[in-house]
Scaffold this active site. Sequence first.
Site, PDB file in Angstrom:
ATOM      1  N   LYS A  92      -2.393  -1.210   4.698  1.00  9.26           N
ATOM      2  CA  LYS A  92      -3.083  -0.782   5.539  1.00  9.26           C
ATOM      3  C   LYS A  92      -3.437   0.733   5.367  1.00  9.26           C
ATOM      4  O   LYS A  92      -4.375   1.395   5.348  1.00  9.26           O
ATOM      5  CB  LYS A  92      -2.739  -1.203   6.792  1.00  9.26           C
ATOM      6  CG  LYS A  92      -3.181  -0.671   8.280  1.00  9.26           C
ATOM      7  CD  LYS A  92      -2.337  -0.850   9.275  1.00  9.26           C
ATOM      8  CE  LYS A  92      -1.017  -0.035   9.045  1.00  9.26           C
ATOM      9  NZ  LYS A  92      -0.603   0.405  10.537  1.00  9.26           N
ATOM     10  N   THR A  93      -1.989   1.417   5.293  1.00 14.38           N
ATOM     11  CA  THR A  93      -2.227   2.741   5.372  1.00 14.38           C
ATOM     12  C   THR A  93      -2.887   3.437   4.062  1.00 14.38           C
ATOM     13  O   THR A  93      -3.671   4.438   4.247  1.00 14.38           O
ATOM     14  CB  THR A  93      -0.678   3.297   5.419  1.00 14.38           C
ATOM     15  OG1 THR A  93      -0.069   2.874   6.546  1.00 14.38           O
ATOM     16  CG2 THR A  93      -0.607   5.102   5.647  1.00 14.38           C
ATOM     17  N   ASP A 136      -5.953   4.002  13.408  1.00 15.88           N
ATOM     18  CA  ASP A 136      -4.913   3.290  12.882  1.00 15.88           C
ATOM     19  C   ASP A 136      -4.443   2.528  13.987  1.00 15.88           C
ATOM     20  O   ASP A 136      -4.525   2.804  15.113  1.00 15.88           O
ATOM     21  CB  ASP A 136      -3.802   4.100  12.424  1.00 15.88           C
ATOM     22  CG  ASP A 136      -2.945   3.510  11.614  1.00 15.88           C
ATOM     23  OD1 ASP A 136      -3.101   2.225  11.336  1.00 15.88           O
ATOM     24  OD2 ASP A 136      -1.790   4.122  11.067  1.00 15.88           O
ATOM     25  N   GLU A 137      -3.670   1.243  13.677  1.00  7.34           N
ATOM     26  CA  GLU A 137      -3.193   0.442  14.626  1.00  7.34           C
ATOM     27  C   GLU A 137      -4.103   0.031  16.101  1.00  7.34           C
ATOM     28  O   GLU A 137      -3.816   0.235  16.908  1.00  7.34           O
ATOM     29  CB  GLU A 137      -1.705   1.206  15.134  1.00  7.34           C
ATOM     30  CG  GLU A 137      -0.811   1.622  14.183  1.00  7.34           C
ATOM     31  CD  GLU A 137      -0.006   0.432  13.725  1.00  7.34           C
ATOM     32  OE1 GLU A 137      -0.353  -0.852  13.825  1.00  7.34           O
ATOM     33  OE2 GLU A 137       0.910   0.725  13.017  1.00  7.34           O
ATOM     34  N   ARG A 169       9.041  -7.834   8.170  1.00  9.62           N
ATOM     35  CA  ARG A 169       9.738  -6.368   7.893  1.00  9.62           C
ATOM     36  C   ARG A 169      10.523  -6.843   6.744  1.00  9.62           C
ATOM     37  O   ARG A 169      10.986  -5.860   6.036  1.00  9.62           O
ATOM     38  CB  ARG A 169      10.805  -5.960   8.999  1.00  9.62           C
ATOM     39  CG  ARG A 169       9.981  -5.680  10.009  1.00  9.62           C
ATOM     40  CD  ARG A 169       8.937  -4.822  10.209  1.00  9.62           C
ATOM     41  NE  ARG A 169       7.645  -5.350  10.088  1.00  9.62           N
ATOM     42  CZ  ARG A 169       6.436  -5.137   9.836  1.00  9.62           C
ATOM     43  NH1 ARG A 169       6.378  -3.907   9.338  1.00  9.62           N
ATOM     44  NH2 ARG A 169       5.367  -5.833   9.577  1.00  9.62           N
ATOM     45  N   GLN A 185       0.231  -8.322  14.912  1.00 10.63           N
ATOM     46  CA  GLN A 185       1.134  -7.159  15.230  1.00 10.63           C
ATOM     47  C   GLN A 185       0.962  -6.534  16.729  1.00 10.63           C
ATOM     48  O   GLN A 185       1.479  -5.451  16.658  1.00 10.63           O
ATOM     49  CB  GLN A 185       1.251  -6.360  14.303  1.00 10.63           C
ATOM     50  CG  GLN A 185       1.708  -7.035  12.754  1.00 10.63           C
ATOM     51  CD  GLN A 185       1.909  -5.884  11.679  1.00 10.63           C
ATOM     52  OE1 GLN A 185       3.028  -5.162  11.773  1.00 10.63           O
ATOM     53  NE2 GLN A 185       1.386  -6.130  10.635  1.00 10.63           N
TER      54      GLN A 185
END
Length: 791
Positions: A66-67, A254-255, A631, A285
Site C-alpha cells: 500500500k505505502t 492513506d488509511e 502482522r 483493517q
Amino acid sequence: MNQPDNSPDPQDDLAHQPSAGSLSARARAAVAPQLAYLNGLNPEQRAAVEATEGPVLVLAGAGTGKTRVLTTRIAHLIATGKAWPSQILAVTFTNKAAREMRERIGRAIGEVAEGMQWLGTFHSIGTKILRRHAELVGLRSDFTILGTDDQLRLMKQVIEAEGIDEKRWPARQLAGLIDGWKNRGLGPDQVAAGEAGAFANGKGGRLYRAYQERLKVLNAVDFGDLLLECLRLWREHPDILEQYQERFRYMLVDEYQDTNVAQYLWLRLLAQKRKNLCCVGDDDQSIYGWRGAEVDNILRFEHDFPGATVIRLERNYRSTGHILSAASVLIAKNQGRLGKTLHTEDELGEKVSITGAWDSEEEARLIGEEIEALQAKKHPLSEVAILVRISAQMREIEDRLVQLGVPYRVIGGPRFYERAEIRDALAYLRVVNQPADDLAFERIVNVPKRGLGDATIQVLHNHARAARVPLVEAARFIVETDELKPKPRATLRDLLISFGRWSKLSETMSQSEVAQAVLEESGYTDMWQKEKSADAAGRLENLKELVRSMEEFPDLQSFLEHVSLVMEANETDTIERVSLMTLHAAKGLEFDTVFLPGWEEGLFPNQRALDESGRAGLEEERRLAHVGLTRAKRRAKIYFASNRRIHGLWNSTVPSRFIDDLPEGHVEIVEAPANFSYGGGYGGSRFDRMQPFSGSSYQTPGWQRAQAHRANTEDGGYSARRSGERRGPMMIEGELVAKSTGTSGFAVGGRVLHTKFGPGTIEAVDGNKLTVEFDKAGRKMVLDSFVEALG
DNA sequence: TGACGCCCACTTTTT
DNA sequence: GTGGGCGTCA
C-alpha cells in the site's frame, strides 16, 4: 507528458518561485524519462499508480504494498509533470506515516520531495490552513492547540460556570460527547437537540457552545477544531475554498478506512472541483470505529464519488500461506465488507498454532519459553512481537519476561508530550511566549507549590472575568492592591517579575537556554529533584530531552507549534528486544513471529465492544484479529487461557469464537507441555505466583514500564538492569541544569564554543549567564553549560 | 497544604 | 488488583 502549466512551481501564495533551472525542475526533468520507479510493481499496483485522473479507491489488503503504491503514485505525478510537488495534497493519520512517506518519495525521486509542503496529517495540514486564515474564524494566527488535559480542565470550568454539579456530569463525559460531535463534523448549532440534551438535563448543547466560546477567548483550538474550523472557513468563504481546490490538483489519502465524518467532509470539499482524489485503505483493517472512524466512508466511496475507479491489491508479500489463509477465512465471516481475497506466492510455511493454557500465568510462561527457544535459535528478538487486546494483559507477560531476562519494550503508552512534566514545562514556556495564555498560566501558577492556592486563583479569576482581561493581567493589577494576604501577594509579584525576566531572556538567548533557565529559576526542576518517587528521575530525564530537542528549532514559537501536534520521544533502539503492544498499536507493523495471547470470549472479542456496538462491534473485533494475524510473516501463535483474572477476580473463560472461525487445514492445536510440577490446578498456579522474584519495588511492572519508556533514548533496556546496572533514581547523574551558584570558570575575554551559535568571545559574566559576542550570531546571553571553553 | 484513606472504574488511542 | 480522584483531618 503535459506540464501542469507554464508557470513555475507555485510553492506558496507569496514565496519562492523556483526558476526553470531550479533544483526541483532539474530533478523532475532528470527523472521523468526513465520512469524507473515503476519497475517491480505488479499489474494492480501499477494500475493504481497510473490511474491518476478522477476518483480512485485502492483497496489494499494487509501486506500488499500500500505505502509503495502511494509513494510511487506521488513520484509519478511529479515525474510526469502532472503536478508540482506543492500542488499535491497527501494526508496521513500519524506523523510517523507522513515522515515515512516523505522519506520514501525522496528515495524514489530525490529532493523534489522537499517541495511537498502539503504532505502531513489531517491535523497538521488543518493547522497550516487555519493559521493562514485564522482571523476569519475568530482566532489569531498564533492560536494554541490544546491537549487532552487542557481540554478537560477547560470543560470542567465551563461546567462549573454553568452551575452544574461536575460530579454528576463529569467533564470526561462531556469531552467524549463533544469529541464525538466534532468527529462527525457538527458544530454547536448542528447537534440534534435530542442528542445534546442527553447531558446535564438538556444543557449539553449550551455547554458545547460555551466551551467553544471559551476557546475563542483563549485563542485556542482543540484537535477536533483543526478540521471543524477548516470546514467552517470553507463554507463561509467559498473564495478561499476555491483557492485550495485550485491548488490541490491531486489528493491522496492513506488509511482511508480510518477517516471520520469530519475528515470525509474536509476531503470532499477539497476534491469537489478537480475530483482527483485517491484514497487508499482496507476496510478489513478498520479498527478505530470507537473513536469516530466511519467504515462507511470506504464502503460508500463509489457512491460518494461517482465514476470512481476501484482497484484491489490482493497479492500479499508479507505472510506465508497458512497464515494468510487463516486470516482470510477468518475475515470472510464478516458481513459488512467490500471483499478481497488475499493470496500469496510464498510457501505454505508453518501453520498457525493454537495453544490452550490453564491460566493467564501459564500462558505467559509458555510464551516466555517459546521466546527463549527462539532466542536460542538466534531468531532476532526485534522480529518477535506479542500483541494483546488490552494493556492490562501486559503486566503478567512483562513479569514473565522480566523473570526470564528477555529484553522487551512496550510500544504505545503515554506519549512524550502528554506527560505531566512535559506539559508543565510547556505551560511555562507558553506563558513566556504568550502571557495571555490563561490555561498555561493556571496550570503552573502553583507548580511547584508556592502557596498560590485555590483562594488566590479564585480572586484572579474574578478580576479577570470582571475586567475581561487575561489572568496575568489580572494578577498584575491585584498585586498592587491589598486584596491578597501579604504572603501570596509577594509570591505572586515575584512570579510575575520572573515571567517578565524570562520573556526578556528570550530576546537574547536561544530557546533551549531560556527553557533551561525558566525550569531552574521557577523551582520546577528542584521540585522533581526533591521528589523521591521512583519515576522522578525519569521525569528529569524527559525534561532534559525536551530542552535538548528544542535546539533543533529556530525559535520558541515554532517549537511550541511543533510540539502540540507532533512531539515524540525519539526512539533510537540499539538493542534487540521483543515488542509488546496492543493489537491497535500493531497496525502497519510486521514481525517474523507474532504471539497472540488472550483469545478468549469476553476479552477478545471484548465483551464491552459487543455490548456497546453489537454486531458492528463483533466485526470490528474480528478485524482486529485479522490485523493481528496478518502482522506475522512466518509464525503466528494464538493462545487462550481457561482462567484469567479480570478486575482482580479469577474467572473461568471460554476460548474465543475467533478460534472457531479459523480453517482447520491451516492451524494446528498445540498441547501445552504437561507441567506436573504445577499440579495443573488452580492452587498450584497460585502457589507459583507467590514466588517472590526479587522483592524490590524496582521490579514492579509499573516501574519497569517507566524505565522502558524513559530509557528509550539510551540502551537502558531491561537487560541492562538485569545484569546489575540498575537505573534507579540513584543513578541519575547530574541534574537538568547547571547550578547557578559559584563561579562558572569563564572569564571576560575568553573564547567559547556554543552548541548552536558557534564560536564567540565572552563580554560579561553574571553567575552562570554569559554575554557572548558570537562571530556569526552576534551578541547573545547564554548559559555557561551550553558553551565550552576554546583554546 | 499535605497525608491518608476511601471509593470507584476498569478497552482500544492519534492528533 | 490497582491507580486516580477526591474528601477529610491535622
